[in-house]
Design a protein around this motif. Structure first.
Motif, PDB file in Angstrom:
ATOM      1  N   ASP A  83       0.845  -1.177   0.000  1.00  0.00           N
ATOM      2  CA  ASP A  83       0.000   0.000   0.000  1.00  0.00           C
ATOM      3  C   ASP A  83       0.889   1.238   0.000  1.00  0.00           C
ATOM      4  N   ASP A  84       0.555   2.205  -0.820  1.00  0.00           N
ATOM      5  CA  ASP A  84       1.341   3.432  -0.911  1.00  0.00           C
ATOM      6  C   ASP A  84       0.579   4.552  -0.227  1.00  0.00           C
ATOM      7  N   HIS A  85       0.989   4.852   1.009  1.00  0.00           N
ATOM      8  CA  HIS A  85       0.252   5.852   1.774  1.00  0.00           C
ATOM      9  C   HIS A  85       0.496   7.267   1.258  1.00  0.00           C
ATOM     10  N   ARG A  86       1.488   7.428   0.345  1.00  0.00           N
ATOM     11  CA  ARG A  86       1.730   8.762  -0.198  1.00  0.00           C
ATOM     12  C   ARG A  86       0.667   9.145  -1.227  1.00  0.00           C
ATOM     13  N   GLY A  87      -0.071   8.174  -1.723  1.00  0.00           N
ATOM     14  CA  GLY A  87      -1.162   8.457  -2.659  1.00  0.00           C
ATOM     15  C   GLY A  87      -0.728   8.389  -4.098  1.00  0.00           C
ATOM     16  N   GLN A  88      -1.648   8.051  -4.955  1.00  0.00           N
ATOM     17  CA  GLN A  88      -1.407   7.960  -6.389  1.00  0.00           C
ATOM     18  C   GLN A  88      -2.273   8.988  -7.113  1.00  0.00           C
ATOM     19  N   ALA A  89      -1.808   9.374  -8.287  1.00  0.00           N
ATOM     20  CA  ALA A  89      -2.587  10.312  -9.091  1.00  0.00           C
ATOM     21  C   ALA A  89      -3.916   9.680  -9.472  1.00  0.00           C
ATOM     22  N   VAL A  90      -4.975  10.472  -9.437  1.00  0.00           N
ATOM     23  CA  VAL A  90      -6.299   9.992  -9.823  1.00  0.00           C
ATOM     24  C   VAL A  90      -6.333   9.839 -11.338  1.00  0.00           C
ATOM     25  N   VAL A  91      -6.781   8.704 -11.820  1.00  0.00           N
ATOM     26  CA  VAL A  91      -6.839   8.455 -13.259  1.00  0.00           C
ATOM     27  C   VAL A  91      -8.286   8.267 -13.690  1.00  0.00           C
ATOM     28  N   ALA A  92      -8.524   8.492 -14.983  1.00  0.00           N
ATOM     29  CA  ALA A  92      -9.880   8.372 -15.507  1.00  0.00           C
ATOM     30  C   ALA A  92     -10.226   6.935 -15.862  1.00  0.00           C
ATOM     31  N   PHE A  93      -9.220   6.057 -15.833  1.00  0.00           N
ATOM     32  CA  PHE A  93      -9.420   4.683 -16.272  1.00  0.00           C
ATOM     33  C   PHE A  93      -9.393   3.719 -15.089  1.00  0.00           C
ATOM     34  N   GLY A  94     -10.170   2.656 -15.208  1.00  0.00           N
ATOM     35  CA  GLY A  94     -10.095   1.534 -14.292  1.00  0.00           C
ATOM     36  C   GLY A  94      -9.609   0.315 -15.047  1.00  0.00           C
ATOM     37  N   VAL A  95      -9.274  -0.737 -14.313  1.00  0.00           N
ATOM     38  CA  VAL A  95      -8.810  -1.961 -14.950  1.00  0.00           C
ATOM     39  C   VAL A  95      -9.878  -2.513 -15.890  1.00  0.00           C
ATOM     40  N   ASP A  96     -11.153  -2.361 -15.516  1.00  0.00           N
ATOM     41  CA  ASP A  96     -12.223  -2.854 -16.385  1.00  0.00           C
ATOM     42  C   ASP A  96     -12.294  -2.050 -17.681  1.00  0.00           C
ATOM     43  N   ASP A  97     -11.965  -0.743 -17.605  1.00  0.00           N
ATOM     44  CA  ASP A  97     -11.929   0.070 -18.825  1.00  0.00           C
ATOM     45  C   ASP A  97     -10.835  -0.425 -19.768  1.00  0.00           C
ATOM     46  N   VAL A  98      -9.687  -0.762 -19.195  1.00  0.00           N
ATOM     47  CA  VAL A  98      -8.582  -1.253 -20.020  1.00  0.00           C
ATOM     48  C   VAL A  98      -8.967  -2.576 -20.675  1.00  0.00           C
ATOM     49  N   ALA A  99      -9.616  -3.439 -19.905  1.00  0.00           N
ATOM     50  CA  ALA A  99     -10.056  -4.720 -20.462  1.00  0.00           C
ATOM     51  C   ALA A  99     -11.017  -4.501 -21.631  1.00  0.00           C
ATOM     52  N   TYR A 100     -11.915  -3.543 -21.486  1.00  0.00           N
ATOM     53  CA  TYR A 100     -12.851  -3.237 -22.579  1.00  0.00           C
ATOM     54  C   TYR A 100     -12.101  -2.703 -23.802  1.00  0.00           C
ATOM     55  N   LEU A 101     -11.166  -1.777 -23.592  1.00  0.00           N
ATOM     56  CA  LEU A 101     -10.433  -1.190 -24.715  1.00  0.00           C
ATOM     57  C   LEU A 101      -9.592  -2.230 -25.457  1.00  0.00           C
ATOM     58  N   ARG A 102      -9.172  -3.271 -24.742  1.00  0.00           N
ATOM     59  CA  ARG A 102      -8.373  -4.331 -25.367  1.00  0.00           C
ATOM     60  C   ARG A 102      -9.240  -5.381 -26.069  1.00  0.00           C
ATOM     61  N   SER A 103     -10.530  -5.361 -25.787  1.00  0.00           N
ATOM     62  CA  SER A 103     -11.427  -6.368 -26.355  1.00  0.00           C
ATOM     63  C   SER A 103     -11.731  -6.068 -27.822  1.00  0.00           C
ATOM     64  N   GLU A 104     -12.340  -7.031 -28.493  1.00  0.00           N
ATOM     65  CA  GLU A 104     -12.718  -6.835 -29.894  1.00  0.00           C
ATOM     66  C   GLU A 104     -13.713  -5.698 -30.030  1.00  0.00           C
ATOM     67  N   ALA A 105     -14.680  -5.630 -29.089  1.00  0.00           N
ATOM     68  CA  ALA A 105     -15.677  -4.557 -29.138  1.00  0.00           C
ATOM     69  C   ALA A 105     -15.022  -3.197 -28.924  1.00  0.00           C
ATOM     70  N   GLY A 106     -14.092  -3.149 -27.953  1.00  0.00           N
ATOM     71  CA  GLY A 106     -13.410  -1.890 -27.678  1.00  0.00           C
ATOM     72  C   GLY A 106     -12.540  -1.449 -28.842  1.00  0.00           C
ATOM     73  N   THR A 107     -11.863  -2.384 -29.455  1.00  0.00           N
ATOM     74  CA  THR A 107     -11.010  -2.064 -30.602  1.00  0.00           C
ATOM     75  C   THR A 107     -11.836  -1.492 -31.747  1.00  0.00           C
ATOM     76  N   GLN A 108     -13.012  -2.094 -31.992  1.00  0.00           N
ATOM     77  CA  GLN A 108     -13.882  -1.600 -33.053  1.00  0.00           C
ATOM     78  C   GLN A 108     -14.422  -0.216 -32.706  1.00  0.00           C
ATOM     79  N   ALA A 109     -14.789  -0.018 -31.431  1.00  0.00           N
ATOM     80  CA  ALA A 109     -15.299   1.281 -31.000  1.00  0.00           C
ATOM     81  C   ALA A 109     -14.223   2.364 -31.147  1.00  0.00           C
ATOM     82  N   LEU A 110     -12.989   2.042 -30.783  1.00  0.00           N
ATOM     83  CA  LEU A 110     -11.903   3.006 -30.940  1.00  0.00           C
ATOM     84  C   LEU A 110     -11.693   3.362 -32.407  1.00  0.00           C
TER      85      LEU A 110
END
Length: 408
Positions: free
Chosen positions: A14-41
């Motif tokens: 655990d990093d108590h110093r904190g991480q930068a807030v990002v707009a993406f979640g792991v599920d978003d990355v999974a979608y973008l890597r999928s066939e549907a996400g690739t076609q949408a991009l």
């Protein structure tokens, strides 16, 4: 563990110093890597996404892709921005901060060549920009990062590289050179104290002090502060496209013998080190003025650069150099006139030369070039450059203006 491969352990902390807030979640990355996400991009990439069309384009994306529209549009915008750093970013995934921190491809390739034939562990691999260069030069390249989103993106961007999730402050490899690129931004703001990096530079140097390591730092890092943190080795400053991109720390086992500072200019392929001769003189301006590349100035190698190219200094404390010929491939300024600086005298001299547009460069004087240019109110037809520098020391110092013709 297969023979010839470094031992990789998977650790998380655990990093108590904190991480930068990002707009993406792991599920978003999974979608973008999928066939549907690739076609949408592919479909979103056809949108202009310009200032004039952004609102309408986002609304169109929402109608077609619902809640996924935000990550699709963001990825498309980031890929377009990434073209300034990577030669083929069209299928890459980024977060905004990861792209800001990503190493420009020519800089990464240059570093990878220096590590050619070695086994390298990028312990802050982020989305993989360094790994993309390392896999072509290193004997073996592996990566790790504590951020699960960036790591998921790296698995897409450099799918043929071994990756794991790990904290850089908890070493997870043996028998490797460790490459580190601590974050220097938080919430989009730069952090200048190396102890405020994430992970902090002082902790990284302590953890990896007994191993070969390479640490990418901000170009403006205080060299004395680095020394006070216990670093001994080589500091290499690299420029690209006329801009200083980074200062890189090379541990003693990787440093060139006798070298503690290096300037690399990727535009020309030239390198200068503090092991090179530095014998030069201080003298009045000759035919040409030269403003050395920022990497040379930042690395404190102005005298070494002057000695190599047969130039001399206008002043021992000012980076401008002069000579009777220009170094190959370097932009210089041919001196047409020299005068003690005042706005009135400069305006008169430029008007006498029928100057309309002027480029103003300053060193050692408190002058805002843009404000001065506006006050000069020139109405001629010619172009010129003006170099203003403080020459001399103490009471004898004076601001001097050189009216010049740029070489290009």
């Amino acid at each position: 563990m297969a023979a010839g491969r470094p031992e990789i352990l998977v650790l998380q902390r655990d990093d108590h110093r904190g991480q930068a807030v990002v707009a993406f979640g792991v599920d978003d990355v999974a979608y973008l890597r999928s066939e549907a996400g690739t076609q949408a991009l592919h479909e979103v990439a056809a949108l202009r996404l310009s200032d004039a069309t952004l609102v309408a384009d986002i609304e169109s994306a929402r109608r077609h892709f619902g809640e996924r529209a935000a990550v699709l549009v963001e990825t498309t915008v980031l890929r377009r921005r990434a073209a300034a750093k990577l030669s083929h970013p069209d299928d890459w995934l980024f977060t905004d901060e990861a792209l800001q921190q990503a190493t420009a491809e020519p800089v990464a390739v240059h570093r990878a060549r220096r590590l050619a034939g070695m086994r390298v562990h990028d312990a802050t691999c982020s989305v993989g920009s360094e790994l993309a260069a390392l896999r072509d030069s290193a004997a073996l390249a592996v990566g790790s990062d504590v951020d699960p989103v960036r790591l998921a993106m790296a698995r897409h961007n450099v799918a043929d590289v071994t990756l794991c999730r790990a904290d850089a402050l908890l070493p997870v490899s043996r028998g490797t050179v460790v490459l580190l690129d601590p974050a220097r931004r938080r919430g989009g703001r730069r952090r200048f104290d190396p102890r405020d990096y994430t992970p902090p530079l002082d902790e990284l140097l302590q953890v990896y002090g007994g191993r070969d390591h390479v640490v990418k730092c901000a170009p403006g890092i205080d060299f004395d502060a680095v020394s006070r943190l216990g670093f001994i080795g080589e500091i290499a400053v690299t420029s690209l496209a006329g801009s200083v991109r980074e200062a890189c720390l090379w541990s003693p086992g990787l440093a060139t013998s006798g070298v503690t500072r290096r300037a690399t200019m990727l535009d020309t392929g030239e390198e200068i080190t503090d092991a090179d001769p530095d014998s030069t003189v201080v003298a009045p301006a000759g035919r040409w003025l030269v403003d050395p590349d920022g990497a040379v100035v930042r690395a404190g190698l102005v005298r070494h650069y002057a000695a190599r190219h047969g130039l001399w200094q206008l002043d021992p404390d000012i980076a401008y150099l002069s000579g009777d010929r220009l170094p190959d491939g370097v932009r210089g300024f041919e001196v047409l006139d020299e005068l003690g600086y005042s706005e009135r005298r400069l305006r008169q001299a430029l008007s006498a030369r029928d100057v309309k547009a002027v480029e103003i460069l300053v060193r050692g004087v408190d002058i805002d070039p843009d404000a001065l240019r506006a006050r000069l109110r020139l109405r001629g037809s010619q172009h010129a450059s003006v170099v203003i520098a403080r020459i001399g020391s103490g009471a004898a110092s004076r601001a001097t203006a050189y009216i010049c013709r740029p070489s290009r």
